[in-house]
Write a protein that holds these residues in place. Structure first.
Motif, PDB file in Angstrom:
ATOM      1  N   ILE A 102     -34.152 -10.829  47.128  1.00  0.00           N
ATOM      2  CA  ILE A 102     -33.073 -10.785  46.144  1.00  0.00           C
ATOM      3  C   ILE A 102     -33.510 -11.618  44.946  1.00  0.00           C
ATOM      4  N   LEU A 103     -33.400 -11.037  43.747  1.00  0.00           N
ATOM      5  CA  LEU A 103     -33.667 -11.803  42.535  1.00  0.00           C
ATOM      6  C   LEU A 103     -32.540 -12.796  42.335  1.00  0.00           C
ATOM      7  N   ARG A 104     -32.865 -14.054  42.126  1.00  0.00           N
ATOM      8  CA  ARG A 104     -31.865 -15.098  41.972  1.00  0.00           C
ATOM      9  C   ARG A 104     -31.653 -15.380  40.489  1.00  0.00           C
ATOM     10  N   LEU A 105     -30.997 -14.445  39.792  1.00  0.00           N
ATOM     11  CA  LEU A 105     -30.721 -14.615  38.375  1.00  0.00           C
ATOM     12  C   LEU A 105     -29.777 -15.786  38.124  1.00  0.00           C
ATOM     13  N   ASP A 106     -29.053 -16.210  39.161  1.00  0.00           N
ATOM     14  CA  ASP A 106     -28.165 -17.358  39.023  1.00  0.00           C
ATOM     15  C   ASP A 106     -28.945 -18.664  38.894  1.00  0.00           C
ATOM     16  N   GLU A 107     -30.240 -18.633  39.167  1.00  0.00           N
ATOM     17  CA  GLU A 107     -31.072 -19.830  39.082  1.00  0.00           C
ATOM     18  C   GLU A 107     -32.002 -19.823  37.865  1.00  0.00           C
TER      19      GLU A 107
END
Length: 104
Positions: free
Chosen positions: A43-48
């Protein structure tokens, strides 16, 4: 890095401006079924990506910011709910680029 059209701020340059690491963090997911079937799931962690412009906000804002930079328009007006992350991200990005912003 310049794009073919010199009037466009490339997304790469925009990510550098906001000190965003171009390597988006990922989280590996897995369970017994994935291991049995030899499936790799990330999962790409765009929240980080950035403490203020998190998620996909930079990607959504990029073309509006780019247009404001290279046009006579020096203000971005946007709408969001109370305590909106979108409004905070827009205000932060505009401030970094010396663009006036108004959020409703």
């Amino acid at each position: 890095m310049q794009s073919e059209n010199n009037n466009i701020l490339p997304l790469l340059q925009m990510t550098e401006l906001f000190a965003i690491n171009n390597a988006i963090p990922t989280t590996q997911l897995g369970n017994e079924l994935c291991r049995e079937k030899n499936i790799s799931l990330s999962i790409l962690r765009l929240d980080e990506v950035h403490p203020v412009i998190s998620g996909n906000k930079l990607f959504k804002l990029h073309y509006f910011l780019e247009d404001a930079i290279h046009s006579d328009h020096r203000q971005i007006i946007t709408f969001g709910g109370a305590y909106s992350n979108h409004l905070a991200a827009t205000a932060f990005a505009c401030n970094q680029l010396n663009i006036r912003s108004v959020g409703f």
